[in-house]
Design an enzyme around this catalytic site. Structure first.
Site, PDB file in Angstrom:
ATOM      1  N   ASN A  55      17.659  -8.742   0.181  1.00 45.96           N
ATOM      2  CA  ASN A  55      18.272  -9.819   0.809  1.00 45.96           C
ATOM      3  C   ASN A  55      18.188  -9.961   0.014  1.00 45.96           C
ATOM      4  OD1 ASN A  55      17.448  -9.122   3.714  1.00 45.96           O
ATOM      5  ND2 ASN A  55      15.615 -10.114   3.828  1.00 45.96           N
TER       6      ASN A  55
ATOM      7  N   ASP B  11       4.392  -1.415   7.236  1.00 42.44           N
ATOM      8  CA  ASP B  11       5.278  -2.113   7.661  1.00 42.44           C
ATOM      9  C   ASP B  11       4.361  -2.963   7.561  1.00 42.44           C
ATOM     10  OD1 ASP B  11       6.437  -5.672   7.537  1.00 42.44           O
ATOM     11  OD2 ASP B  11       8.099  -3.995   8.243  1.00 42.44           O
TER      12      ASP B  11
ATOM     13  N   HIS C  41       5.368 -10.001   9.927  1.00 40.82           N
ATOM     14  CA  HIS C  41       6.673  -9.410   9.546  1.00 40.82           C
ATOM     15  C   HIS C  41       6.948  -8.610  10.529  1.00 40.82           C
ATOM     16  CE1 HIS C  41       9.444  -6.831   7.533  1.00 40.82           C
ATOM     17  NE2 HIS C  41      10.158  -8.178   6.811  1.00 40.82           N
TER      18      HIS C  41
ATOM     19  N   SER D 223      16.086  -7.116   7.796  1.00 42.71           N
ATOM     20  CA  SER D 223      14.584  -6.553   7.910  1.00 42.71           C
ATOM     21  C   SER D 223      14.790  -6.598   8.931  1.00 42.71           C
ATOM     22  CB  SER D 223      13.059  -7.634   7.783  1.00 42.71           C
ATOM     23  OG  SER D 223      12.477  -7.136   6.073  1.00 42.71           O
TER      24      SER D 223
END
Lengths: 260, 457
Positions: free
Chosen positions: B316, B190, B224, B390
């Site tokens: 998303n 990530d 994130h 996520s």
């Protein structure tokens, strides 16, 4: 499951008693051959251990066996028998943790074929006491049983197949004359070992786990009574206890034997 | 290594709301990813501020007590004589059910007495007086806000909505079976992870690898990856922050996405390869792109073939499933559900979706510098609420890690199937069975981990 099998077991015992009573009619002729045919009912509860992640676990193996026995006279005072019948074994408490979905087995008894053999060889005999060596091997070959796995997003099933072998050997001290009530004491070395194979099948997912079982006690003692009903028939009743580190296990046997 | 090493601006983060009252008063802050091909960004981000009470656990059963039901054929005075023969002292009787509570003599343990009673043909059943309890409940301060793990219908945060009781992934029941193994590592491929975050630093296996800046310091300069890592495996039962799905598993940070939220496929591929070769058992990829690429497929296939479970966010934007989630044979594609087990419309759909997990208003850690850099102050607690697949994917990654720890001999395909087949088909009234929206359903940790009892028919 064992509880549910008490009724047929009781029926068999009643049958044995009735057969024995019929055989108890006065007869004087000696047996005409060396063959004897009989029926026996065994119950035992045996503490067994099995490997589990994190160490050994224990549970009780409860079994009820009904078997026909064919006895051969080896000599005047020694004999050998072969046994075949049907039984039910309850492995309640087994845990299968290596399957994709872990299983706690609490499904009661599994039926199966019972095969075995027994010998009794006289070592010393007098009018008051008889000393013999007795040995017995019983094998239980469970049939495959199936269960559905509840609660999953897709249908799944389990197949379980148990088996075990139980052996015991030791001296038998029988008191009194063979023609009368004869109590006996049977201290023995014994061992039980076996396995329970469980297979899981859920669409593309499958797994198999085998639990190897070992008896938790090595020595036991049984006390019994041979009841001659006639020259051709006798009944044997026996109770045994198997001490182990975490308690004791028990067994009971009722058998009848007819000679020809 | 410093925690603020690559501390950057937020060009792709759209702050949609900022509460004037400040973070600790429950203000709302939000950011969004504006384009695909990068981290599957949280849709919104809000502060958390609720606290809860620790609940201690008791033993399995009451000391020196057994519960006995005799067969109906046994009546007084035989019943009393039988119990006295065992040395039992009657404590209570539940009428109608005719269940007796006895005190066990000191000479015997409860187990021994139960075994002895079970052998009595007059006893229908005998068992310890077991103690029921709320399943393993961590004492983390914001656990009460983690409806995804235990949904009691609580209000989610001080100003948030209330969920529907029971619409959760059954984490607390599963934690009674396992809380994970420290031998199992979850790689967070990530934006990196805040290596000094108080709820993560004890869980981080190493400083990881940074494929954006080509060094061995995968510090998060975006936020994130820190959020994702916390959902999967935050330090749990430590009186602070949130609970992770996999209490005892380790986190391996792998930085493949830059501070702006973008990452080239070659960096991602290199990150997957590095994670596999550096001890990861599970890889979480809350990132995705709209373009299929052979190099990405080969990377996730490499992970799969090496026995590493890959969980990835479906995306998303209400469109097709992103890559690598769409590589169906090698990756678990994870859609989102909310606090009432409803799929939000923005959760991507397609035949590749395997399962769903909560992805709306998920409590998670943010880097310690995060709020100060985004309109708050350095004293604001480093936690937030976030939305997005996520947040869904690390729930699944955490579950995969728990399974891998509990059953190390299972193949990667079997672990994936256990997760799929144990899911609850929460939209069965509209779409029965596996569907494009939530796959097999919302994950159920208890079904996946707690042994199934096969009882007598």
């Amino acid at each position: 499951m064992i509880e549910s099998r008490r009724l047929p077991a009781s029926g068999i015992i009643l049958f044995l008693a009735a057969a024995a009573a019929a055989a108890a009619q006065p007869r004087t002729e000696p047996p005409s051959s060396g063959l004897r045919l009989g029926l026996r009912v065994d119950y035992f509860s045996q503490r067994v251990g099995w490997d589990n992640p994190g160490g050994e676990s224990t549970s009780d193996l409860n079994s009820v066996l009904v078997a026909a026995a064919l006895q051969f006279r080896l000599s005047r005072d020694s004999s050998a028998s072969i046994l075949a019948g049907y039984g039910s074994s309850d492995f309640g408490g087994l845990m299968f943790r290596a399957l994709p979905f872990s299983i706690d087995y609490q499904a009661g008894g599994v039926g199966g074929l019972t095969l075995g053999g027994e010998f009794d060889i006289a070592l010393a005999t007098s009018s008051r006491i008889r000393v013999s060596a007795q040995g017995e091997v019983m094998a239980f070959l469970g049939s495959t049983r199936k269960w559905d796995i509840p609660g999953l997003a897709v249908a799944g099933s389990l197949e379980g197949k148990p088996s075990w072998v139980r052996a015991r050997v030791g001296p038998v001290l029988a008191f009194g004359r063979a023609s009368r009530l004869r109590p006996y004491l049977f201290p023995f070395f014994h061992y039980i070992w076996g396995s329970f194979e469980m297979s899981e099948s859920i669409e593309s997912l499958s797994g198999k786990e085998t639990k190897d079982l070992r008896g938790k006690s090595l020595f036991g003692v049984a006390g019994g009574l041979d009841i001659p009903l006639s020259p051709h028939a006798k009944i044997r009743a026996e109770a045994g206890v198997y001490p182990s580190g975490d308690g004791a296990s028990y067994s009971a046997t009722v058998a009848t034997m007819f000679s020809f | 290594m410093t925690p603020h090493k690559k501390h950057a601006s937020w060009p792709v983060i759209l702050v949609t709301a900022l509460c004037a009252a400040g973070f600790v008063l429950g203000g709302q802050r939000a950011f969004q990813s504006k384009a695909p091909g990068r981290w599957a960004a949280p849709r919104t981000l809000r502060s958390v501020d609720d606290r809860l009470v620790f609940r201690a656990r008791a033993g399995r059963y009451a000391p020196r007590q057994v519960m006995v039901k005799f067969k109906p054929s046994l009546r007084e005075p035989l019943l009393g004589a039988t119990s006295r023969a065992y040395g039992l002292e009657k404590l209570d009787r539940i009428p109608v059910l005719e269940i007796y509570k006895f005190r066990v003599p000191e000479s015997l343990t409860v187990e021994e007495m139960v075994q002895a009673l079970k052998r009595n043909p007059d006893v229908e059943y005998a068992e310890p007086n077991y103690i029921a309890h709320i399943a393993a409940t961590p004492n983390d301060a914001y656990f009460k806000s983690q409806y995804a793990l235990l949904n009691t219908g609580q209000q989610i945060g001080s100003s948030g909505p209330s969920g529907t009781a029971g619409h959760d992934i059954k984490a607390t029941s599963a934690w009674d079976e396992t809380k994970g193994s420290a031998d199992v590592t979850i790689a967070i491929v990530d934006t990196g992870v805040d290596l000094l975050h108080p709820d993560l630093k004890a869980k981080i296996k190493s400083a990881g690898r940074d494929f954006v800046n080509d060094d061995n310091d995968a510090t998060d300069d975006n936020g994130h990856g820190t959020m994702v890592a916390g959902v999967a495996a935050a330090d749990t039962n430590n009186d602070a922050g949130i609970a992770g799905v996999a209490w005892n598993c380790r986190i391996l940070p792998v930085k493949v996405i830059d501070a702006s939220g973008n990452g080239y496929y070659d960096q991602i591929v290199a990150g997957i390869r590095w994670a596999v070769d550096n001890g990861a058992s599970v890889i979480n990829m809350s990132i995705g792109g709209e373009d299929a690429a052979d190099i990405m497929r080969d990377a996730v296939r490499y992970a799969h073939d090496k026995g590493v479970v890959v969980s990835a966010a479906a995306g998303n934007n209400g469109a097709a499933v992103l890559y690598p989630a769409a590589y169906d044979a090698y990756v678990l594609a994870v859609a989102a559900t909310d606090y009432s087990d409803v799929r939000p419309t923005w959760s991507n759909a397609g035949p590749q979706v395997d399962v769903a997990a909560p992805g709306v208003r998920i409590a998670c850690p943010v880097p310690t510098w995060f709020w100060a850099a985004n309109g708050g102050s350095s004293s604001d607690v480093p936690y937030a609420f976030a939305d997005g697949t996520s947040m869904s994917s690390p729930h699944v990654a955490g579950l995969a890690a728990l399974i891998a720890g509990l059953k190390p001999d299972l193949s990667v395909d079997s672990v994936m199937d256990v997760i799929r087949y144990s899911a609850d088909d929460v939209n069965s009234s509209a779409k029965r069975g596996k569907d494009d929206d939530i796959g097999y359903g919302r994950i159920n940790m208890a079904k996946a981990l707690v042994p199934i009892k096969i009882a007598a028919r």
